[in-house]
Enzyme design. Structure first.
Site, short mmCIF file in Angstrom:
data_model
loop_
_atom_site.label_atom_id
_atom_site.label_comp_id
_atom_site.label_asym_id
_atom_site.label_seq_id
_atom_site.Cartn_x
_atom_site.Cartn_y
_atom_site.Cartn_z
N SER A 144 0.87 -1.19 0.00
CA SER A 144 0.00 0.00 0.00
C SER A 144 0.90 1.23 0.00
O SER A 144 2.10 1.13 0.26
CB SER A 144 -0.84 -0.04 1.27
OG SER A 144 -1.38 1.21 1.58
N TYR A 157 -2.84 -0.86 10.12
CA TYR A 157 -2.81 -1.16 8.68
C TYR A 157 -1.44 -0.82 8.11
O TYR A 157 -0.83 -1.63 7.39
CB TYR A 157 -3.90 -0.33 7.99
CG TYR A 157 -4.03 -0.56 6.49
CD1 TYR A 157 -4.76 -1.63 5.99
CD2 TYR A 157 -3.44 0.32 5.58
CE1 TYR A 157 -4.89 -1.82 4.61
CE2 TYR A 157 -3.56 0.13 4.22
CZ TYR A 157 -4.29 -0.94 3.74
OH TYR A 157 -4.41 -1.13 2.38
P1 NDP Z 1 -11.82 -5.01 -1.01
O1 NDP Z 1 -12.47 -4.74 0.30
O2 NDP Z 1 -12.63 -4.95 -2.25
O3 NDP Z 1 -11.07 -6.42 -0.97
C1 NDP Z 1 -10.57 -7.00 0.17
C2 NDP Z 1 -10.64 -8.48 -0.03
O4 NDP Z 1 -10.02 -9.15 1.06
C3 NDP Z 1 -12.08 -8.97 -0.10
O5 NDP Z 1 -12.26 -9.64 -1.31
C4 NDP Z 1 -12.23 -9.86 1.12
O6 NDP Z 1 -12.97 -11.03 0.83
C5 NDP Z 1 -10.80 -10.26 1.40
N1 NDP Z 1 -10.65 -10.58 2.82
C6 NDP Z 1 -10.66 -9.74 3.88
N2 NDP Z 1 -10.52 -10.43 5.02
C7 NDP Z 1 -10.42 -11.74 4.68
C8 NDP Z 1 -10.27 -12.93 5.40
N3 NDP Z 1 -10.17 -12.94 6.74
N4 NDP Z 1 -10.19 -14.11 4.73
C9 NDP Z 1 -10.29 -14.13 3.38
N5 NDP Z 1 -10.43 -13.02 2.63
C10 NDP Z 1 -10.50 -11.84 3.28
O7 NDP Z 1 -10.63 -3.99 -1.08
P2 NDP Z 1 -9.43 -3.79 -2.09
O8 NDP Z 1 -9.64 -4.51 -3.35
O9 NDP Z 1 -9.19 -2.34 -2.12
O10 NDP Z 1 -8.22 -4.46 -1.28
C11 NDP Z 1 -7.42 -5.50 -1.78
C12 NDP Z 1 -6.01 -5.34 -1.24
O11 NDP Z 1 -5.44 -4.15 -1.77
C13 NDP Z 1 -5.94 -5.23 0.29
O12 NDP Z 1 -4.80 -5.92 0.75
C14 NDP Z 1 -5.76 -3.74 0.49
O13 NDP Z 1 -5.11 -3.46 1.70
C15 NDP Z 1 -4.89 -3.40 -0.71
N6 NDP Z 1 -4.85 -2.01 -1.06
C16 NDP Z 1 -5.98 -1.34 -1.49
C17 NDP Z 1 -5.89 0.00 -1.84
C18 NDP Z 1 -7.04 0.77 -2.34
O14 NDP Z 1 -6.89 1.98 -2.55
N7 NDP Z 1 -8.19 0.18 -2.57
C19 NDP Z 1 -4.62 0.72 -1.75
C20 NDP Z 1 -3.53 -0.06 -1.30
C21 NDP Z 1 -3.65 -1.37 -0.96
P3 NDP Z 1 -14.41 -11.30 1.55
O15 NDP Z 1 -15.33 -10.31 0.92
O16 NDP Z 1 -14.73 -12.69 1.17
O17 NDP Z 1 -14.20 -11.07 3.01
#
Ligand code: NDP
Length: 254
Positions: A144, A157
């Site tokens: 991130s 985070y």
């Molecule tokens: P989303 O909330 O769309 O995606 C997060 C995903 O993580 C979901 O699909 C969720 O699945 C999964 N998840 C969370 N907890 C668990 C768990 N305990 N077990 C299994 N799956 C889990 O957000 P983003 O697409 O934005 O995030 C994806 C990644 O990108 C993350 O690591 C985030 O920190 C990183 N990121 C995002 C940024 C942004 O601006 N959006 C910037 C920088 C980094 P489910 O729905 O099944 O729980």
């Protein structure tokens, strides 16, 4: 020879049922990889599979809670059994909870660290023997901007995402001998469920990000697809231990 071709490769994307994970899964599928989406929400999983159907690859959803190391072990074993191998791992599942550092309960800190960092450690540890035994593999960890910067409202985070970068470097050094490349991607501000929530919680965030980003816009999940294909393919065989920002210039703006 197309060094970006992923046919015959099997990719696991944690949290691949939406947002950045799904966009990366689509990118990998478009390059020919079979896809396993590993997340909790099976409804979102089913919807993601309908999107992946348009690619000529095998795809499946496996319900996994990445905070549970047994759940990760079962995932890896069943992918190897059902797909005959596991060549690409995208450690993308992540969560956040925004407040001032003094306000977190220990359990809240632990949930964020476990979901974002410990899960990536455990999954990488579990896939490594399979990758090394079959001649190599690719691990892509999602960091991130908070891997680089600090902010008052997101200390656990940022700690997890800083850890992702250091973990990536160490594993890259350890496993280069096995032809396993380990890299991190640092997305800028991308429009997903996670950041929609942030924009509601942090006043002025939307405009501040837009103003600071040289590209003049928020990112969209599809902006991450290309880097995923590069880091998953033989085009990146001499690239390891890096942390590559995909941020429209956000991190280099003076
Ligand atoms: P989303 O909330 O769309 O995606 C997060 C995903 O993580 C979901 O699909 C969720 O699945 C999964 N998840 C969370 N907890 C668990 C768990 N305990 N077990 C299994 N799956 C889990 O957000 P983003 O697409 O934005 O995030 C994806 C990644 O990108 C993350 O690591 C985030 O920190 C990183 N990121 C995002 C940024 C942004 O601006 N959006 C910037 C920088 C980094 P489910 O729905 O099944 O729980």
């Amino acid at each position: 020879m197309n060094s970006f071709n992923l046919s015959g490769r099997v990719a696991v994307v944690t949290g691949g049922n939406g947002g950045i994970g799904l966009a990366m899964a689509e990118g990998l599928a478009s390059a020919g990889a079979d896809i396993v989406i590993a997340a909790r929400d099976s409804k979102k999983g089913a919807k993601a599979l309908t999107i992946l159907e348009s690619f000529d690859v095998r795809s499946t959803f496996i319900q996994v809670d990445v905070r549970d190391s047994h759940s990760i072990s079962d995932l890896v074993e069943s992918v190897v059994r059902e797909f005959g191998g596991l060549h690409i791992l995208v450690n993308n599942a992540g969560t956040n909870d925004r407040k001032q550092p003094e306000e977190y309960a220990l359990e809240e800190w632990q949930t964020i660290i476990d979901t974002n960092l410990t899960s990536a450690f455990v999954a990488s540890q579990k896939v490594y023997p399979h990758m090394s035994r079959t001649g190599g593999g690719k691990i892509i960890n999602i960091g991130s901007m908070m891997s680089i910067f600090g902010a008052s409202f997101t200390v656990p985070y940022a700690s997890s995402k800083g850890g992702i970068v250091q973990m990536t470097k160490g594993m890259a050094c350890a496993w280069a001998k096995d032809n396993v490349q380990v890299n991190a991607v640092l997305p800028g501000w991308i429009d997903t469920t996670l950041t929609r929530e942030a924009r509601q919680q942090v006043e002025g965030l939307h405009d501040r990000v837009e103003a600071r980003t040289p590209a003049g816009r928020w990112g969209v999940p599809g902006d991450l697809a290309g880097i995923g294909v590069f880091l998953a393919s033989s085009a990146s065989d001499f690239v390891t231990g890096t942390a590559i920002p995909v941020d429209g210039g956000y991190s280099v703006q003076g």
